[in-house]
Design an enzyme around this catalytic site. Sequence first.
Site, PDB file in Angstrom:
ATOM      1  N   TYR A  55       0.919  -1.018   0.024  1.00  0.00           N
ATOM      2  CA  TYR A  55       0.049   0.073   0.024  1.00  0.00           C
ATOM      3  C   TYR A  55       0.874   1.052  -0.106  1.00  0.00           C
ATOM      4  O   TYR A  55       1.197   2.007   0.793  1.00  0.00           O
ATOM      5  CB  TYR A  55      -0.956  -0.145   1.142  1.00  0.00           C
ATOM      6  N   GLU A 159      -8.296 -12.850  -0.817  1.00  0.00           N
ATOM      7  CA  GLU A 159      -8.813 -13.240  -2.439  1.00  0.00           C
ATOM      8  C   GLU A 159      -8.598 -14.833  -2.629  1.00  0.00           C
ATOM      9  O   GLU A 159      -8.069 -15.250  -3.631  1.00  0.00           O
ATOM     10  CB  GLU A 159      -8.348 -12.652  -3.495  1.00  0.00           C
ATOM     11  N   GLN A 178      -9.302 -12.551   3.874  1.00  0.00           N
ATOM     12  CA  GLN A 178      -9.647 -11.222   3.458  1.00  0.00           C
ATOM     13  C   GLN A 178     -10.190 -11.293   2.011  1.00  0.00           C
ATOM     14  O   GLN A 178      -9.185 -11.299   0.972  1.00  0.00           O
ATOM     15  CB  GLN A 178      -8.726 -10.044   3.806  1.00  0.00           C
ATOM     16  N   GLU A 291     -18.916   7.095  11.588  1.00  0.00           N
ATOM     17  CA  GLU A 291     -20.219   6.737  11.053  1.00  0.00           C
ATOM     18  C   GLU A 291     -20.024   5.238  10.561  1.00  0.00           C
ATOM     19  O   GLU A 291     -20.944   4.462  11.196  1.00  0.00           O
ATOM     20  CB  GLU A 291     -20.610   7.562   9.647  1.00  0.00           C
TER      21      GLU A 291
END
Length: 324
Positions: A55, A159, A178, A291
């Site tokens: 990442y 995956e 995941q 949220e």
Amino acid sequence: MQTRKIGTDTVSAVGLGCMGITHASGEPMTVEAGAKVIEAAYEMGYTLFDTAECYTGVNPDGTTAYNEEVVGKAIKPFRDKIFLATKCGVTHGGDHLILDSSPAAIRKAIDGSLLRLGTDHVDLYYQHRIDPKVEPEVVAETMAKLIKEGKIRYWGISETTEEYLRRANAVCHVSAIQNRYSMMARWYEPLFPVCEELGVTYVAFSPLANGFLSGKYTDKTQFEGNADFRSRMPQYTGEGYEKGQALLSLLRQMAKEKNATPAQISLAWMLSKKPFIIPIPGSRKPERLNENLHASDILLSADEIKAIDEKLDGMDFEVFGGHK
């Protein structure tokens, strides 16, 4: 606030996917700014933080922005109070992924990750993608050795297929997978009985279909070009956006009934389906983090889930990662 289990550990029912801080969601944040996002998430109640070796982004000065370095800086004061996951086996080769899950590559990767994260172990270490050149048994054996050495506590696969999961699990227990999962991406639901049978947690990435299910973006949204992968995703084309309108209308209707937001309904849907599912939405905005976390406070009944699924079965989507 709900919690969930990974192995014998208890974590927040909604985890934080940290990828977008440096990768695929616009120009990377600075280490300092990104760390503040993660610190804010911890203060809200997040205890599961997900990152990966690959990442990365490019800083304005041309240097590499490592997501793991941002996460490592943020969690230093509370490392022993959170559950940390990272991944190996993938590097970016321009417009394609380079896969390498050889034992030597995994060992090199974990040492690099530990250094960037500033820790002596990670709680959950994923094989980021299946490498067709390496048998699952070989990967599992390597992970078992890393567990024995104390560098990782649990391992998982991202995956994965059922066959690969079963073969790997037969050598060393797989604590989590995941895989992509959202209302628009349900093709891995056949893995649910397998997870239940083997005692595997299903960590759902892209649970909001890369933001689409929040209702905050349209086909006219101007993303940050090549630095924001959403600009090239099919759900944000004119046709893809139009196909998703029936689902957004359903989410808005339910959100009004539940005094919630469309994103919360979308997350509550998967949380209410199975007790072993943990979504890991990501955001740079504290209000969105809060949220998402509190989606776990919204309970949907079995009848409501069934009604939603029946409607989803009749819808056709264009979404990144595959087509319904």
